[in-house]
Every structure is written in structure tokens, then in C-alpha cells.
Enzyme design. Structure first.
Site, short mmCIF file in Angstrom:
data_model
loop_
_atom_site.label_atom_id
_atom_site.label_comp_id
_atom_site.label_asym_id
_atom_site.label_seq_id
_atom_site.Cartn_x
_atom_site.Cartn_y
_atom_site.Cartn_z
N SER A 130 20.35 -6.23 1.44
CA SER A 130 21.66 -6.30 2.06
C SER A 130 22.76 -6.23 1.27
O SER A 130 22.69 -5.02 0.57
CB SER A 130 21.50 -7.66 2.89
N ASP A 163 16.17 -3.77 12.75
CA ASP A 163 17.44 -3.90 11.66
C ASP A 163 18.41 -3.63 12.79
O ASP A 163 18.59 -2.17 12.80
CB ASP A 163 17.58 -3.67 10.53
N HIS A 206 17.39 -7.80 10.65
CA HIS A 206 18.06 -7.58 9.40
C HIS A 206 17.34 -8.43 8.42
O HIS A 206 16.97 -8.45 7.44
CB HIS A 206 19.55 -7.60 9.27
N1 LIG Z 1 21.41 -14.01 5.91
C1 LIG Z 1 21.75 -13.38 4.55
C2 LIG Z 1 21.58 -11.82 4.48
C3 LIG Z 1 23.10 -11.46 5.19
O1 LIG Z 1 23.21 -10.05 4.86
C4 LIG Z 1 22.91 -13.99 4.06
O2 LIG Z 1 23.56 -14.89 4.80
O3 LIG Z 1 23.40 -13.50 3.13
#
Ligand SMILES: N[C@@H](CCO)C(=O)O
Ligand SMILES: CC(=O)SCCNC(=O)CCNC(=O)[C@H](O)C(C)(C)COP(=O)(O)OP(=O)(O)OC[C@H]1O[C@@H](n2cnc3c(N)ncnc32)[C@H](O)[C@@H]1OP(=O)(O)O
EC number: 2.3.1.31
Length: 324
Positions: A138, A275, A304
């Protein structure tokens, strides 16, 4: 999340806080001093390490959020490797945050992913590390691309999970709405709405159909109370100024095709089938610009966040790539 008990396989886990006193020039043109970096290390210190780059609201405590990946026989194996994870500059889990940096034009100083990579280089120097393999998901995946551009001399291989080579109008739009919510309701309420917007992009229609069907209480759809709960949880553990700083840094990350084609490092790019934030085609097509990237797709319905909650064969794929 309360800290977990120290795992038996990890006798060397410790938290290091680095203070960098020398000035560091940031992309906005300001030199900053006294930067603090909070990090966890796992395994015995070595000159070669595996660096984990966390996502937007993550922390350096990998053992708390990526148990499928950290441990004996796993991709991040402290019995064989020196594993490092640092909270990013601008975060709110121990490293220098927006409130501690000088304002620019009356606003919080703009930070870039490349600034974060430069702070990471200083940390590696402090730890005596000369070469790294990096694994990021991410925001951490975008940060991995920033490392490949900023510190190509340090990186041997990189795994980029669920991340684009640059932020798309769609992703910037979602972040814009989140920041508008924070500006409209500062003090926590806006951050809750920002998290609700983000959670919709972190899962998928199919995931919510499976996990949040029907009603939680009479007249209240399950998904509604779920989003409220997630908003409350983030508001309790995160800082709205960090949320703004980090989402701005992601939105501003726009390397050119030419820059991306210059990356010589082998990269494993991982897309996630469902995603909707960073669709797999976008991840694959972006990675195809790199001369030495291979692509693999995780088949999950959970969108995602599948890298955190439904990793399937991903740990094996990451292990195989890191050890090849
Ligand atoms: N759920 C994760 C991934 C978000 O990109 C976060 O809160 O960092
Ligand atoms: C590479 C990286 O750096 S990633 C960074 C890692 N990120 C982090 O560590 C922080 C971000 N963490 C997360 O985003 C999350 O922890 C995830 C994605 C790993 C999992 O999300 P979770 O919220 O734990 O799981 P899930 O979506 O199943 O929700 C469960 C929670 O919602 C509650 N819940 C579930 N359904 C409902 C509902 N209909 N109504 C109200 N509450 C509900 C559960 O009771 C549970 O609550 P609790 O967490 O207070 O016990």
C-alpha cells in the site's frame, strides 16, 4: 491494539529511536534537524537487512500487524535475517510528526515519499546496514518505489504489494474527500469520516456482501455500524495531521515514465484481484515500465486490505522472490 507478547522466535527484538541532529534537506526546500525515527528490529544485526515499509496507518511493530509474514520459516525470518521497520517521517507512531516540523506558509510542512526514504537511509547508516531488500504494501509499496528512485545504491530487491507507481486521479480523489472531511470537522470527527471513506476503498463489494450482510440491530445495516466502529477505532489511535501529511505525500508521488524505466533493481509487483483502490491492471501496467519487474496476482475477494487479512499464497511468493 495492545502490544502482543514478545514472540519466542525473536530474541533480538528491540525498539530503537534514532535522533538525527544533522540537517536533512527535504523536497520542499527546508532543511530540518533533530529528526526522530522510531523503529523495530528483529533478528541479529547484520550489514544486509530486510526493510519493511508500512502502510498509511501502520506502525514499526510488524509483529502486531503482519504475523503471516514475520517469523521462523516466513518471508521475514529473524532467525536468518535482520528485519527492520521504521515509522515514517510524518507518522504518529514514534517518529517526528507534522506538529514537530516547522510550518511552511502557515500550513504543515509538505512531506514527500522521497523525504521518507532519505530519513530511512540515515537510519540504515545509524544501524550499520549497507544493503537492503525491501518489502512494502500500500503506501509502503509506493514508498518502495521512492526508495528505488532515491537510494538505488542500497536496494538489492524490492517487493511492492498492492501499490501503484504513482497515485491515480481516483486515489487522489478519495484522499481529497478524506482531507475535506478532516478540514470540515477538525478534532477527530473528520478523521472518523476519512476512515469510513478509506475503508470502502480497502475492501470490495463482494467482501462486504460476505462479511457485513443484513442488519446489526433493527433499522441499522451492519455495514453502517461497521464503518462507524472503524472510524472510532482510527480516531482513537491516529493523528489527523499525520493523516493529511501522509495522504498528501502519496498524492504528490508522480514519478515520470523515464524515471521508472531507469530503475535497474529486480522488483516483484503484486496486484490484488479485487482491489478497487489500486486495481490490479494499474499495478501490473505501472510495474511493466520497470525493466526488471515481475508481476503476481493475489486472488482474494477482500480487496486492497487482503495483504493484511487474506494473504493466501502471498507469503510463499514473497519468500521465493526474496531468496532467489
Ligand atoms: N488498512 C491499512 C492499509 C491502507 O492502505 C492501513 O490502514 O494502513
Ligand atoms: C504493510 C503495512 O504496513 S499494513 C499496516 C498495518 N496496518 C495496521 O496495522 C493498521 C491498520 N489495520 C487495519 O487496517 C486492520 O487492523 C486490518 C485491516 C488488519 C483488519 O481490520 P479489523 O478492523 O481488525 O478487522 P475487521 O474489518 O474484520 O473488523 C473487525 C472489527 O470490527 C467489528 N465489527 C465487525 N462487524 C461490525 C459491525 N457490523 N458493526 C460494528 N462493529 C463491527 C469487530 O467487532 C471488530 O472490532 P474490534 O477490532 O474492536 O475487535
Amino acid at each position: 491494539m495492545p502490544p502482543l507478547a514478545e514472540p519466542e522466535w525473536c530474541p533480538f527484538r528491540r525498539t530503537v529511536t534514532l535522533f538525527r541532529h544533522e540537517p536533512l534537506l527535504l523536497d520542499c526546500g527546508t532543511a530540518v534537524t533533530h529528526i526522530r525515527v522510531a523503529c523495530h528490529t528483529y533478528g541479529e544485526a547484520r550489514e544486509k537487512a530486510t526493510l519493511v515499509l508500512h502502510a498509511l496507518t501502520g506502525t514499526s511493530a510488524v509483529h502486531e500487524w503482519w504475523a503471516d509474514f514475520l517469523g521462523k520459516g516466513r518471508p521475514l525470518d529473524p532467525t536468518r535475517d535482520f528485519v527492520i521497520c521504521a515509522n515514517v517521517l510524518g507518522g504518529c507512531a514514534g517518529s517526528t510528526g507534522p506538529a514537530e516540523l516547522p510550518a511552511v506558509g502557515g500550513e504543515d510542512m509538505p512531506l514527500s515519499l522521497r523525504d521518507m526514504a532519505r530519513v530511512g537511509r540515515a537510519l540504515l547508516e545509524h544501524l550499520g546496514v549497507r544493503r537492503v531488500r525491501i518489502v512494502g504494501a500500500s503506501m509502503g509499496g509506493m514508498l518502495a518505489y521512492a526508495w528505488l528512485l532515491e537510494c538505488p545504491d542500497l536496494v538489492e530487491r524490492a517487493v511492492v504489494i498492492g501499490a501503484p507507481v504513482r497515485h491515480s486521479p481516483w486515489a487522489i480523489g478519495l484522499n481529497t474527500a478524506a482531507r475535506s472531511a478532516i478540514r470540515a470537522a477538525p478534532g477527530g470527527e473528520g478523521l472518523k469520516v476519512a476512515r469510513q471513506i478509506a475503508m470502502l476503498s480497502y475492501r470490495s463489494p463482494e467482501s462486504f456482501a460476505q462479511t457485513q450482510p443484513g442488519q446489526r440491530a433493527p433499522g441499522q445495516p451492519a455495514i453502517t455500524s461497521y464503518l462507524h466502529h472503524q472510524g472510532e477505532k482510527l480516531q482513537a489511535r491516529f493523528c489527523e495531521r499525520s493523516y493529511v501529511a501522509l495522504t498528501r505525500a502519496m498524492d504528490a508521488f508522480q514519478p515520470s515514465d523515464t524515471e521508472l524505466r531507469s530503475i535497474r533493481t529486480p522488483v516483484l509487483a503484486v496486484g490484488i484481484r479485487s482491489d478497487v483502490l489500486y486495481p490490479p491492471d494499474e499495478v501490473r501496467q505501472g510495474a511493466a515500465l520497470l525493466p526488471h519487474a515481475t508481476y503476481w496476482e493475489l486472488d482474494s475477494v477482500h480487496g486492497h486490505d487482503a495483504f493484511l487479512m487474506d494473504a493466501g499464497e502471498l507469503p510463499e511468493q514473497v519468500s521465493a522472490f526474496l531468496r532467489s
